[in-house]
Design a protein around this motif. Structure first.
Motif, mmCIF file in Angstrom:
data_model
loop_
_atom_site.group_PDB
_atom_site.id
_atom_site.type_symbol
_atom_site.label_atom_id
_atom_site.label_comp_id
_atom_site.label_asym_id
_atom_site.label_seq_id
_atom_site.Cartn_x
_atom_site.Cartn_y
_atom_site.Cartn_z
ATOM 1 N N ALA A 1 -4.287 -3.761 -14.072
ATOM 2 C CA ALA A 1 -4.663 -4.682 -12.944
ATOM 3 C C ALA A 1 -3.960 -5.955 -13.413
ATOM 4 O O ALA A 1 -4.424 -7.146 -12.625
ATOM 5 C CB ALA A 1 -6.134 -5.007 -13.106
ATOM 6 N N GLU A 2 -3.032 -6.099 -14.237
ATOM 7 C CA GLU A 2 -2.288 -7.103 -14.570
ATOM 8 C C GLU A 2 -0.750 -6.898 -14.568
ATOM 9 O O GLU A 2 -0.196 -5.869 -14.885
ATOM 10 C CB GLU A 2 -2.515 -7.853 -15.834
ATOM 11 C CG GLU A 2 -3.744 -8.189 -16.029
ATOM 12 C CD GLU A 2 -4.302 -8.789 -17.501
ATOM 13 O OE1 GLU A 2 -3.180 -8.959 -18.085
ATOM 14 O OE2 GLU A 2 -5.360 -9.505 -17.625
ATOM 15 N N GLU B 1 -2.365 -11.691 -7.112
ATOM 16 C CA GLU B 1 -3.257 -11.551 -8.205
ATOM 17 C C GLU B 1 -4.248 -12.656 -7.916
ATOM 18 O O GLU B 1 -4.077 -13.633 -7.432
ATOM 19 C CB GLU B 1 -2.444 -11.911 -9.570
ATOM 20 C CG GLU B 1 -1.376 -11.052 -9.841
ATOM 21 C CD GLU B 1 -0.805 -10.963 -11.206
ATOM 22 O OE1 GLU B 1 -1.206 -10.545 -12.237
ATOM 23 O OE2 GLU B 1 0.330 -11.640 -11.311
ATOM 24 N N PRO B 2 -5.503 -12.350 -8.618
ATOM 25 C CA PRO B 2 -5.758 -11.301 -9.515
ATOM 26 C C PRO B 2 -6.006 -10.150 -8.597
ATOM 27 O O PRO B 2 -6.760 -10.037 -7.518
ATOM 28 C CB PRO B 2 -6.977 -11.759 -10.423
ATOM 29 C CG PRO B 2 -7.554 -12.581 -9.283
ATOM 30 C CD PRO B 2 -6.473 -13.496 -8.593
ATOM 31 N N TRP B 3 -5.749 -8.650 -9.262
ATOM 32 C CA TRP B 3 -5.907 -7.471 -8.651
ATOM 33 C C TRP B 3 -7.079 -6.851 -8.848
ATOM 34 O O TRP B 3 -7.844 -7.069 -10.070
ATOM 35 C CB TRP B 3 -4.847 -6.552 -8.842
ATOM 36 C CG TRP B 3 -3.674 -6.977 -8.991
ATOM 37 C CD1 TRP B 3 -2.829 -7.748 -7.821
ATOM 38 C CD2 TRP B 3 -2.233 -6.465 -9.514
ATOM 39 N NE1 TRP B 3 -1.639 -7.914 -8.191
ATOM 40 C CE2 TRP B 3 -1.287 -7.136 -8.913
ATOM 41 C CE3 TRP B 3 -2.042 -5.622 -10.749
ATOM 42 C CZ2 TRP B 3 -0.050 -7.086 -9.564
ATOM 43 C CZ3 TRP B 3 -0.872 -5.172 -11.037
ATOM 44 C CH2 TRP B 3 0.278 -5.967 -10.593
ATOM 45 N N GLU B 4 -7.615 -6.291 -7.800
ATOM 46 C CA GLU B 4 -9.007 -5.501 -8.069
ATOM 47 C C GLU B 4 -8.868 -4.246 -9.246
ATOM 48 O O GLU B 4 -8.082 -3.529 -8.749
ATOM 49 C CB GLU B 4 -9.640 -5.139 -6.859
ATOM 50 C CG GLU B 4 -11.031 -4.264 -6.883
ATOM 51 C CD GLU B 4 -11.496 -3.689 -5.530
ATOM 52 O OE1 GLU B 4 -12.517 -3.081 -5.791
ATOM 53 O OE2 GLU B 4 -10.672 -3.708 -4.555
ATOM 54 N N PRO B 5 -9.829 -4.394 -10.200
ATOM 55 C CA PRO B 5 -9.576 -3.133 -10.882
ATOM 56 C C PRO B 5 -10.624 -2.153 -10.409
ATOM 57 O O PRO B 5 -11.710 -2.192 -10.302
ATOM 58 C CB PRO B 5 -10.041 -3.577 -12.271
ATOM 59 C CG PRO B 5 -10.999 -4.889 -12.064
ATOM 60 C CD PRO B 5 -10.436 -5.408 -10.814
ATOM 61 N N LYS B 6 -9.831 -0.775 -10.247
ATOM 62 C CA LYS B 6 -10.559 0.138 -9.403
ATOM 63 C C LYS B 6 -11.573 0.759 -10.474
ATOM 64 O O LYS B 6 -12.464 1.331 -10.262
ATOM 65 C CB LYS B 6 -9.643 1.204 -8.839
ATOM 66 C CG LYS B 6 -8.899 0.621 -7.920
ATOM 67 C CD LYS B 6 -9.695 0.186 -6.683
ATOM 68 C CE LYS B 6 -8.631 -0.096 -5.686
ATOM 69 N NZ LYS B 6 -9.604 -0.723 -4.374
ATOM 70 N N THR B 7 -11.115 0.916 -11.905
ATOM 71 C CA THR B 7 -11.667 1.539 -13.067
ATOM 72 C C THR B 7 -11.396 0.572 -14.221
ATOM 73 O O THR B 7 -10.539 -0.319 -14.135
ATOM 74 C CB THR B 7 -11.448 2.847 -13.329
ATOM 75 O OG1 THR B 7 -10.037 2.851 -13.842
ATOM 76 C CG2 THR B 7 -11.402 3.875 -12.160
ATOM 77 N N GLU C 1 -3.923 1.252 -2.741
ATOM 78 C CA GLU C 1 -3.407 0.345 -3.535
ATOM 79 C C GLU C 1 -2.032 0.931 -4.309
ATOM 80 O O GLU C 1 -2.297 1.773 -4.978
ATOM 81 C CB GLU C 1 -4.222 -0.453 -4.218
ATOM 82 C CG GLU C 1 -5.031 -1.437 -3.352
ATOM 83 C CD GLU C 1 -6.228 -0.763 -3.055
ATOM 84 O OE1 GLU C 1 -6.381 0.618 -3.291
ATOM 85 O OE2 GLU C 1 -7.272 -1.079 -2.400
ATOM 86 N N THR D 1 -7.437 0.743 -14.818
ATOM 87 C CA THR D 1 -6.521 0.267 -13.822
ATOM 88 C C THR D 1 -5.526 -0.664 -14.584
ATOM 89 O O THR D 1 -6.094 -1.579 -15.384
ATOM 90 C CB THR D 1 -7.193 -0.610 -12.659
ATOM 91 O OG1 THR D 1 -7.988 0.294 -12.121
ATOM 92 C CG2 THR D 1 -6.378 -0.664 -11.659
ATOM 93 N N GLN E 1 0.933 -1.223 -0.045
ATOM 94 C CA GLN E 1 0.015 0.151 0.008
ATOM 95 C C GLN E 1 0.866 1.104 -0.205
ATOM 96 O O GLN E 1 2.071 1.327 0.333
ATOM 97 C CB GLN E 1 -0.903 0.078 1.231
ATOM 98 C CG GLN E 1 -1.950 -1.114 1.185
ATOM 99 C CD GLN E 1 -2.612 -0.967 2.532
ATOM 100 O OE1 GLN E 1 -2.443 -0.752 3.527
ATOM 101 N NE2 GLN E 1 -4.117 -1.321 2.195
#
Length: 282
Positions: A183-184, A172-178, A146, A181, A122
């Motif tokens: 996210a990979e 992973e997998p990461w949470e996509p904020k939008t 994040e 994002t 973070q």
């Protein structure tokens, strides 16, 4: 003529303060050494006569700021120095020291100014200052976000050695904020390479729709140990306007890094949050 420590004494030092200035210069020299320093080495490096050095070191040893370790003789710092440094560190507050710089940055740019450091996976917002306007990005000092989805986070990740990157990312997998994002990991690595190359990070609606952020490193001793950013409405942080914002950010980051109290406070924070003392050397 040979330069001595007297050439660097404070301008205010009068005859009676010379001994104090010389004693402090000896402590600074011992602080830079990784091993005990001999009387001969001190004589060579300070330009002071050995007789003067012997008198000064005798007083410093008697007051336990210096320890004589052998018969050469050679000397190292004593435990009393730790008491001084501990007292100094206990008075440091990175947030308080940064507040004035960030308030000026927020007023100049009209955007929310932020100082962040890495804390695991973070970003810890050490200090946030908002501009005096109705429409602005709101965040709180002490809050977290994040790393992969923010300008502050991506800038700080770009300063981490590749083999330590996993420690600062969630599983992973990461949470996509939008929808924008990164996210990979493959996507993020490409962004981090670009960030390293250009020296700043750009969050383009990746954390929140309608929000953009520009972040630059706060570099101390060759490491990106913190980041300074401005965040605001996407239309106001359009790429065509980046040059002006980046100039303000870099000027602020340089001033903050040059502030001895703030730099010391950030080093303490960095060490407490980064056990491996990671950080990319630039």
């Amino acid at each position: 003529m040979r330069r001595t420590v007297d050439d660097d004494k404070p301008a205010a030092a009068n005859y009676h303060a010379h001994a104090l200035a010389r004693g402090l210069a000896l402590l600074e020299r011992l602080a830079r050494a990784r091993q005990p320093v001999t009387l001969g080495e001190l004589n060579d490096e300070t330009g002071l006569p050995k007789s003067t050095l012997v008198r000064l070191l005798a007083v410093l040893a008697e007051t336990e700021y210096v320890v004589r370790v052998d018969e050469r003789p050679s000397f190292r710092l004593g435990h009393k120095v730790l008491e001084l440094s501990t007292a100094y560190v206990s008075t440091l507050d990175a947030s308080a020291a940064a507040r004035g710089y960030l308030a000026d940055l927020a007023a100049t740019t009209g955007q929310t100014a932020n100082l962040g450091v890495l804390d695991g996976a973070q970003v810890l917002h050490l200090c946030v200052e908002e501009p005096d306007r109705p429409i602005r990005y709101t965040a709180m000092s002490g809050s977290r976000a994040e790393t992969y989805a923010t300008g502050l986070g991506k800038l700080l990740l770009a300063g981490v050695p590749d083999d330590e990157l996993d420690r600062h990312l969630p599983p992973e997998p990461w949470e996509p904020k939008t929808a924008d994002t990164r996210a990979e990991l493959t996507e993020l690595r490409a962004d981090l390479e670009l960030t390293r190359a250009r020296g700043y990070a750009f969050d383009d609606n990746e954390f929140s729709v309608g929000l953009r952020c520009l972040a630059v490193p706060l570099e101390i001793e060759g490491r990106w140990i913190a980041s300074v950013s401005v965040s605001g409405p996407s239309a106001e942080l359009d790429p065509d306007r980046h040059e002006g914002y980046l100039a303000e950010l870099r000027e602020t980051a340089a001033a903050m890094a040059a502030d001895p109290d703030l730099a010391a406070a950030l080093r303490v924070v960095h060490r407490s949050l980064s056990p491996t003392e990671g950080g990319r050397s630039r």
